[in-house]
Design a protein around this motif. Sequence first.
Motif, PDB file in Angstrom:
ATOM      1  N   ASN A  13       0.901  -1.269  -0.125  1.00  8.19           N
ATOM      2  CA  ASN A  13      -0.086   0.058   0.022  1.00  8.19           C
ATOM      3  C   ASN A  13       0.809   1.389  -0.121  1.00  8.19           C
ATOM      4  OD1 ASN A  13      -2.431  -1.393   0.047  1.00  8.19           O
ATOM      5  ND2 ASN A  13      -2.437  -1.499   2.079  1.00  8.19           N
ATOM      6  N   TYR A  14       2.094   1.075   0.342  1.00  8.91           N
ATOM      7  CA  TYR A  14       3.016   2.138   0.594  1.00  8.91           C
ATOM      8  C   TYR A  14       4.347   2.115  -0.265  1.00  8.91           C
ATOM      9  CZ  TYR A  14      -0.320   3.014   4.196  1.00  8.91           C
ATOM     10  OH  TYR A  14      -1.418   3.100   5.071  1.00  8.91           O
ATOM     11  N   ILE A  15       4.200   1.566  -1.385  1.00  9.01           N
ATOM     12  CA  ILE A  15       5.395   1.126  -2.126  1.00  9.01           C
ATOM     13  C   ILE A  15       6.267   2.349  -2.422  1.00  9.01           C
ATOM     14  CG2 ILE A  15       6.137   0.310  -4.334  1.00  9.01           C
ATOM     15  CD1 ILE A  15       3.591  -1.421  -4.497  1.00  9.01           C
ATOM     16  N   GLN A  16       5.873   3.417  -2.662  1.00  5.85           N
ATOM     17  CA  GLN A  16       6.770   4.612  -2.815  1.00  5.85           C
ATOM     18  C   GLN A  16       7.539   4.962  -1.830  1.00  5.85           C
ATOM     19  OE1 GLN A  16       4.030   7.444  -4.890  1.00  5.85           O
ATOM     20  NE2 GLN A  16       4.894   6.989  -6.960  1.00  5.85           N
ATOM     21  N   GLN A  17       6.749   5.099  -0.644  1.00  6.50           N
ATOM     22  CA  GLN A  17       7.442   5.448   0.741  1.00  6.50           C
ATOM     23  C   GLN A  17       8.729   4.429   1.083  1.00  6.50           C
ATOM     24  OE1 GLN A  17       4.037   5.443   0.164  1.00  6.50           O
ATOM     25  NE2 GLN A  17       3.378   7.392   0.719  1.00  6.50           N
ATOM     26  N   HIS A  18       8.371   3.136   0.882  1.00  5.63           N
ATOM     27  CA  HIS A  18       9.201   2.163   1.082  1.00  5.63           C
ATOM     28  C   HIS A  18      10.492   2.336   0.401  1.00  5.63           C
ATOM     29  CE1 HIS A  18       7.162   0.161   4.615  1.00  5.63           C
ATOM     30  NE2 HIS A  18       6.138   0.069   3.884  1.00  5.63           N
ATOM     31  N   LEU A  19      10.317   2.546  -1.000  1.00  4.32           N
ATOM     32  CA  LEU A  19      11.354   2.611  -1.821  1.00  4.32           C
ATOM     33  C   LEU A  19      12.163   3.934  -1.548  1.00  4.32           C
ATOM     34  CD1 LEU A  19       9.691   1.438  -5.252  1.00  4.32           C
ATOM     35  CD2 LEU A  19      11.217   0.217  -3.741  1.00  4.32           C
ATOM     36  N   ALA A  20      11.552   5.111  -1.246  1.00  2.00           N
ATOM     37  CA  ALA A  20      12.191   6.445  -0.758  1.00  2.00           C
ATOM     38  C   ALA A  20      13.006   5.907   0.447  1.00  2.00           C
ATOM     39  CB  ALA A  20      11.269   7.472  -0.679  1.00  2.00           C
ATOM     40  N   ASN A  21      12.447   5.338   1.302  1.00  2.71           N
ATOM     41  CA  ASN A  21      12.961   4.799   2.820  1.00  2.71           C
ATOM     42  C   ASN A  21      14.116   4.042   2.382  1.00  2.71           C
ATOM     43  OD1 ASN A  21      13.407   4.702   5.562  1.00  2.71           O
ATOM     44  ND2 ASN A  21      12.222   2.569   5.361  1.00  2.71           N
ATOM     45  N   GLU A  22      14.310   3.086   1.583  1.00  2.00           N
ATOM     46  CA  GLU A  22      15.462   2.516   1.070  1.00  2.00           C
ATOM     47  C   GLU A  22      16.434   3.271   0.504  1.00  2.00           C
ATOM     48  OE1 GLU A  22      16.480  -1.612  -1.634  1.00  2.00           O
ATOM     49  OE2 GLU A  22      14.405  -0.970  -1.283  1.00  2.00           O
ATOM     50  N   LEU A  26      20.242   3.696   1.932  1.00  2.00           N
ATOM     51  CA  LEU A  26      21.499   3.585   0.867  1.00  2.00           C
ATOM     52  C   LEU A  26      22.503   4.912   1.083  1.00  2.00           C
ATOM     53  CD1 LEU A  26      19.908   1.160  -1.802  1.00  2.00           C
ATOM     54  CD2 LEU A  26      21.282   0.727   0.011  1.00  2.00           C
ATOM     55  N   ALA A  27      21.705   6.167   0.767  1.00  2.00           N
ATOM     56  CA  ALA A  27      22.663   7.243   0.976  1.00  2.00           C
ATOM     57  C   ALA A  27      23.324   7.400   2.254  1.00  2.00           C
ATOM     58  CB  ALA A  27      21.685   8.607   1.022  1.00  2.00           C
ATOM     59  N   TRP A  28      22.851   7.054   3.519  1.00  2.00           N
ATOM     60  CA  TRP A  28      23.286   7.130   4.785  1.00  2.00           C
ATOM     61  C   TRP A  28      24.479   6.079   4.700  1.00  2.00           C
ATOM     62  CZ3 TRP A  28      23.322  10.509   8.159  1.00  2.00           C
ATOM     63  CH2 TRP A  28      22.489  11.272   8.338  1.00  2.00           C
ATOM     64  N   ILE A  29      24.447   4.786   4.183  1.00  2.00           N
ATOM     65  CA  ILE A  29      25.347   3.867   4.293  1.00  2.00           C
ATOM     66  C   ILE A  29      26.457   4.598   3.142  1.00  2.00           C
ATOM     67  CG2 ILE A  29      26.025   1.688   3.308  1.00  2.00           C
ATOM     68  CD1 ILE A  29      24.377   1.693   5.769  1.00  2.00           C
ATOM     69  N   ARG A  30      26.264   5.065   1.974  1.00  2.00           N
ATOM     70  CA  ARG A  30      27.418   5.726   1.403  1.00  2.00           C
ATOM     71  C   ARG A  30      28.211   6.855   1.812  1.00  2.00           C
ATOM     72  NH1 ARG A  30      23.351   5.222  -2.662  1.00  2.00           N
ATOM     73  NH2 ARG A  30      22.685   7.160  -2.559  1.00  2.00           N
ATOM     74  N   THR A  31      27.362   7.663   2.874  1.00  2.00           N
ATOM     75  CA  THR A  31      27.731   8.611   3.728  1.00  2.00           C
ATOM     76  C   THR A  31      28.787   8.103   4.764  1.00  2.00           C
ATOM     77  OG1 THR A  31      25.763  10.241   3.453  1.00  2.00           O
ATOM     78  CG2 THR A  31      27.074  10.521   5.259  1.00  2.00           C
ATOM     79  N   SER A  32      28.253   7.057   5.313  1.00  2.00           N
ATOM     80  CA  SER A  32      29.111   6.418   6.433  1.00  2.00           C
ATOM     81  C   SER A  32      30.342   5.889   5.889  1.00  2.00           C
ATOM     82  CB  SER A  32      28.579   5.387   7.092  1.00  2.00           C
ATOM     83  OG  SER A  32      28.325   4.322   6.273  1.00  2.00           O
ATOM     84  N   ILE A  33      30.376   5.490   4.594  1.00  2.00           N
ATOM     85  CA  ILE A  33      31.665   4.814   4.000  1.00  2.00           C
ATOM     86  C   ILE A  33      32.692   6.136   3.624  1.00  2.00           C
ATOM     87  CG2 ILE A  33      32.519   3.792   1.870  1.00  2.00           C
ATOM     88  CD1 ILE A  33      29.912   2.088   2.023  1.00  2.00           C
ATOM     89  N   ILE A  80      18.737   1.141  11.991  1.00  2.00           N
ATOM     90  CA  ILE A  80      17.860   1.238  13.084  1.00  2.00           C
ATOM     91  C   ILE A  80      16.776   2.215  12.701  1.00  2.00           C
ATOM     92  CG2 ILE A  80      16.989   1.892  15.378  1.00  2.00           C
ATOM     93  CD1 ILE A  80      19.822   1.231  16.490  1.00  2.00           C
ATOM     94  N   GLY A  81      16.975   3.397  12.098  1.00  2.00           N
ATOM     95  CA  GLY A  81      16.012   4.217  11.525  1.00  2.00           C
ATOM     96  C   GLY A  81      15.321   3.521  10.386  1.00  2.00           C
ATOM     97  N   TYR A  82      15.986   2.765   9.564  1.00  2.00           N
ATOM     98  CA  TYR A  82      15.626   2.272   8.305  1.00  2.00           C
ATOM     99  C   TYR A  82      14.147   1.339   8.767  1.00  2.00           C
ATOM    100  CZ  TYR A  82      14.748  -0.961   4.391  1.00  2.00           C
ATOM    101  OH  TYR A  82      14.017  -1.707   3.183  1.00  2.00           O
ATOM    102  N   PHE A  83      14.502   0.532   9.793  1.00  2.00           N
ATOM    103  CA  PHE A  83      13.464  -0.315  10.018  1.00  2.00           C
ATOM    104  C   PHE A  83      12.457   0.254  10.795  1.00  2.00           C
ATOM    105  CE2 PHE A  83      16.834  -3.527   9.304  1.00  2.00           C
ATOM    106  CZ  PHE A  83      16.270  -4.370   8.484  1.00  2.00           C
ATOM    107  N   LYS A  84      12.569   1.133  11.743  1.00  2.00           N
ATOM    108  CA  LYS A  84      11.523   2.230  12.465  1.00  2.00           C
ATOM    109  C   LYS A  84      10.560   2.836  11.383  1.00  2.00           C
ATOM    110  CE  LYS A  84      10.980   5.587  16.033  1.00  2.00           C
ATOM    111  NZ  LYS A  84       9.743   6.201  15.191  1.00  2.00           N
ATOM    112  N   LYS A  85      11.278   3.671  10.549  1.00  2.00           N
ATOM    113  CA  LYS A  85      10.655   4.232   9.417  1.00  2.00           C
ATOM    114  C   LYS A  85       9.642   3.219   8.755  1.00  2.00           C
ATOM    115  CE  LYS A  85      14.138   7.706   8.970  1.00  2.00           C
ATOM    116  NZ  LYS A  85      15.252   7.567   8.280  1.00  2.00           N
ATOM    117  N   GLY A  86      10.147   2.108   8.156  1.00  2.00           N
ATOM    118  CA  GLY A  86       9.363   1.268   7.483  1.00  2.00           C
ATOM    119  C   GLY A  86       8.084   0.771   8.205  1.00  2.00           C
ATOM    120  N   ARG A  87       8.107   0.529   9.773  1.00  2.00           N
ATOM    121  CA  ARG A  87       7.259   0.248  10.283  1.00  2.00           C
ATOM    122  C   ARG A  87       6.197   1.606  10.830  1.00  2.00           C
ATOM    123  NH1 ARG A  87       9.506  -0.148  15.583  1.00  2.00           N
ATOM    124  NH2 ARG A  87       8.830   1.986  15.792  1.00  2.00           N
TER     125      ARG A  87
END
Length: 126
Positions: A13-22, A26-33, A80-87
Amino acid sequence: MMIFKDKPTIDSNYIQQHLANERTYLAWIRTSITIIGVGFLITNLHFSFISKNQLGDILAQTIGLASIFVGITTIILSTIGYFKKGRDINNQTFAYPRVITLCLSILLLLIFLFFGLYYVFIWGLV
């Protein structure tokens, strides 16, 4: 012949929001690297080009260790934020993560402060 279809999930029901969350995750992961990489770069450049200076050695090591710490912290908090936002998206209770953003910003500012001290004291800008 019977064709079985998967039942729609709440996520669908919220495909666009979940894809934006993903994408955000991934942007945060690139930032951490990048944060970790910059710490390694400063440390390696210091020990490759600068004559041995105790203050410089301490600052370079501090920048390297702080970058690793902030990079790992970024990975943990973004996961943690990714899973919390998804929920929260599924429950329609999403709230902006102010505390995480503030904490990461403060940690990055501290690293940049060490960068500034390093350049001022080691590269003789004073």
